[in-house]
Structure formats: structure tokens, C-alpha cells
Design an enzyme around this catalytic site. Structure first.
Site, PDB file in Angstrom:
ATOM      1  N   ASP A  24       0.857  -1.176   0.000  1.00 45.69           N
ATOM      2  CA  ASP A  24       0.000   0.000   0.000  1.00 45.69           C
ATOM      3  C   ASP A  24       0.905   1.242   0.000  1.00 45.69           C
ATOM      4  OD1 ASP A  24      -2.408   1.626   0.451  1.00 45.69           O
ATOM      5  OD2 ASP A  24      -1.600   1.893   2.463  1.00 45.69           O
TER       6      ASP A  24
ATOM      7  N   ASP B 214      -0.282   5.200   0.737  1.00 48.47           N
ATOM      8  CA  ASP B 214      -0.573   6.240   1.737  1.00 48.47           C
ATOM      9  C   ASP B 214      -0.691   5.639   3.131  1.00 48.47           C
ATOM     10  OD1 ASP B 214      -0.989   8.640  -0.057  1.00 48.47           O
ATOM     11  OD2 ASP B 214      -2.459   7.266  -0.924  1.00 48.47           O
TER      12      ASP B 214
ATOM     13  N   LYS C  86     -10.364  -1.044  -2.887  1.00 49.03           N
ATOM     14  CA  LYS C  86     -10.352  -1.580  -1.535  1.00 49.03           C
ATOM     15  C   LYS C  86     -11.616  -1.116  -0.812  1.00 49.03           C
ATOM     16  CE  LYS C  86      -5.305  -1.054  -1.490  1.00 49.03           C
ATOM     17  NZ  LYS C  86      -4.165  -0.366  -0.846  1.00 49.03           N
TER      18      LYS C  86
ATOM     19  N   ASP D 116      -1.997  -0.488   6.060  1.00 50.92           N
ATOM     20  CA  ASP D 116      -2.195   0.214   7.331  1.00 50.92           C
ATOM     21  C   ASP D 116      -3.661   0.444   7.664  1.00 50.92           C
ATOM     22  OD1 ASP D 116      -2.643   3.611   6.937  1.00 50.92           O
ATOM     23  OD2 ASP D 116      -2.255   2.362   5.201  1.00 50.92           O
TER      24      ASP D 116
END
Length: 232
Positions: free
Chosen positions: A17, A19, A147, A172
Site C-alpha cells: 500500500d 498512503d 479496496k 495500514d
């Protein structure tokens, strides 16, 4: 001397991922959202902003529109992307340990993919600072279902020619973790702006600085690791 046991294999690929995982850009997104809301005479709290973390941009833009931004959803997306892109052009805030792990994977010959709901223009601006580190980029403007759907991770593995079950995904956000787990990838949740809650099959860490090739080998071997501080 007894024979040494062979090391568990490395992942077939690592699926990152962006960000909040690779780079600490979530504060950039939050600032852009708050500025846009203020320009339309509305407030936007930090708690409200956290609800958007990990979402497809069109979903987040729709929520901002419903909260009072008098612009079409595509225009909101374009505005947020441009504002965050400007901030990234000034400074790329790498997450602790991210570049060290990327370099170790490169040295070991493990391919990496970036799997992000940000659009290609922003992902390319970030990855330009680590040329050659990523074999492919799967971005929010390249997928039909973002997502928490598994499609982005499935596309990344397909492009790399590997099975998701042989990959480690690093995430995250709750939406991203759901996506990665649903794809079948060994999933590591690394805390950023949100806590990473325990889930079946999810490994957890407080920082990428605590993650090395040995940790990834153990995950591929089937271990589910909890590297959060014992006081948690």
C-alpha cells in the site's frame, strides 16, 4: 555439527500500500480535505477525516460532497489529488523503515508492486523517488472495484505472474487490510494514523523499522506475527 535447517523461502512478491504505509501522506490528504471543506463554508474534523482513510477516492469524494462541498465528485477527486501532489512535490515523507525494507527486497531479488487507491499521477510522483523499486503500480483509477474489495491485490499478483498466497501484502488501513486478506495474501498491518486491530491471519507491527526479510520469511512459512509492543 548438526546440519542447519534451510531458511523459509522469501515471498514471491511484496505488495505495498502507499498512503500511510510506504509514505506518511495521510496528513496531506486530511489537510486537503479540511481546506476544501473550509472553502465551502463547512468544517471537517480529524475524526471525520479518519473515516476516509483507505477508501477509493470516489467514495471519499462522495462523502465530502454529501457533507457540503458543492462540486461534482470527479472535480473533488481532481482537487484532492492536485493538492496532495503539490505537497509530495515539496517533500516525500517516507514511513520509518520503508526505504530500508524496499532496498533489502531489491537486493534479494524480490519483486514489489504498489497497490494504492491513489491515482497514477500521485503514485508515479512518489515512486519516481525510488526508481526501479516497483515492478508494477496498481492504482485507484485502474480498477473497477477498489479496496476493501480484493481486486487491486489480485491484479497486482496477476501482473507479476505470482499467486497471492505466496505474496506478503503490507497495509495500514482497515479497508486495505480487508482487501489484502480477502485476496489470499499473507498480510502485515503496520500502524499509522489508525490502530491495527487483531484479525484472523493478520500479522501486525508498530513500524516497518521492526520488519526485515526474516519477518517476511516467517510469514510466508505460515506464522502470524504480533510485533506490537507488549504493553498493548
Amino acid at each position: 555439527m548438526p546440519p542447519t535447517s534451510p531458511l523459509p523461502p522469501l515471498p514471491a512478491a511484496v505488495l505495498w500500500d502507499m498512503d500511510g504505509t510506504l509514505v506518511d501522506t495521510e496528513p496531506y490528504w486530511i489537510r486537503a480535505e479540511q481546506e476544501l471543506m473550509a472553502a465551502h463554508g463547512r468544517s471537517w474534523s480529524h475524526e471525520q477525516a479518519l473515516e476516509l482513510v483507505g477508501n477509493p477516492l470516489t467514495v471519499s469524494a462522495g462523502m465530502l460532497h454529501d457533507a457540503g462541498v458543492d462540486l461534482p465528485v470527479p472535480a473533488i477527486v481532481d482537487h484532492l489529488l492536485a493538492r496532495v501532489h503539490d505537497q509530495v512535490a515539496t517533500s516525500v515523507p517516507w514511513r520509518p523503515g520503508a526505504r530500508t525494507l524496499l532496498a533489502a527486497l531489491g537486493d534479494a531479488g524480490v519483486p514489489c508492486a504498489l497497490v494504492t487507491m491513489s491515482y497514477a499521477t500521485l503514485a508515479e510522483a512518489v515512486t519516481a523517488h525510488v526508481p526501479g523499486a516497483f515492478a508494477t503500480l496498481v492504482t485507484g483509477d485502474q480498477v473497477e472495484r477498489g479496496k476493501p474489495d480484493p481486486q487491486p491485490y489480485l491484479i497486482a499478483a496477476e501482473r507479476l505472474g505470482v499467486a497471492t498466497a505466496d505474496c506478503v501484502a503490507i497495509e495500514d488501513s482497515p479497508a486495505g487490510i480487508t482487501s489484502a486478506l480477502a485476496s489470499g495474501a499473507r498480510t502485515l498491518g503496520v500502524e499509522a494514523v489508525l490502530p491495527v486491530e487483531a484479525r484472523d491471519g493478520l500479522s501486525r507491527a508498530a513500524s516497518l523499522a521492526d520488519v526485515d526479510l526474516g519477518v517476511l520469511r516467517r510469514m510466508v512459512a505460515g506464522d502470524v506475527l504480533d510485533l506490537l509492543p507488549a504493553s498493548r
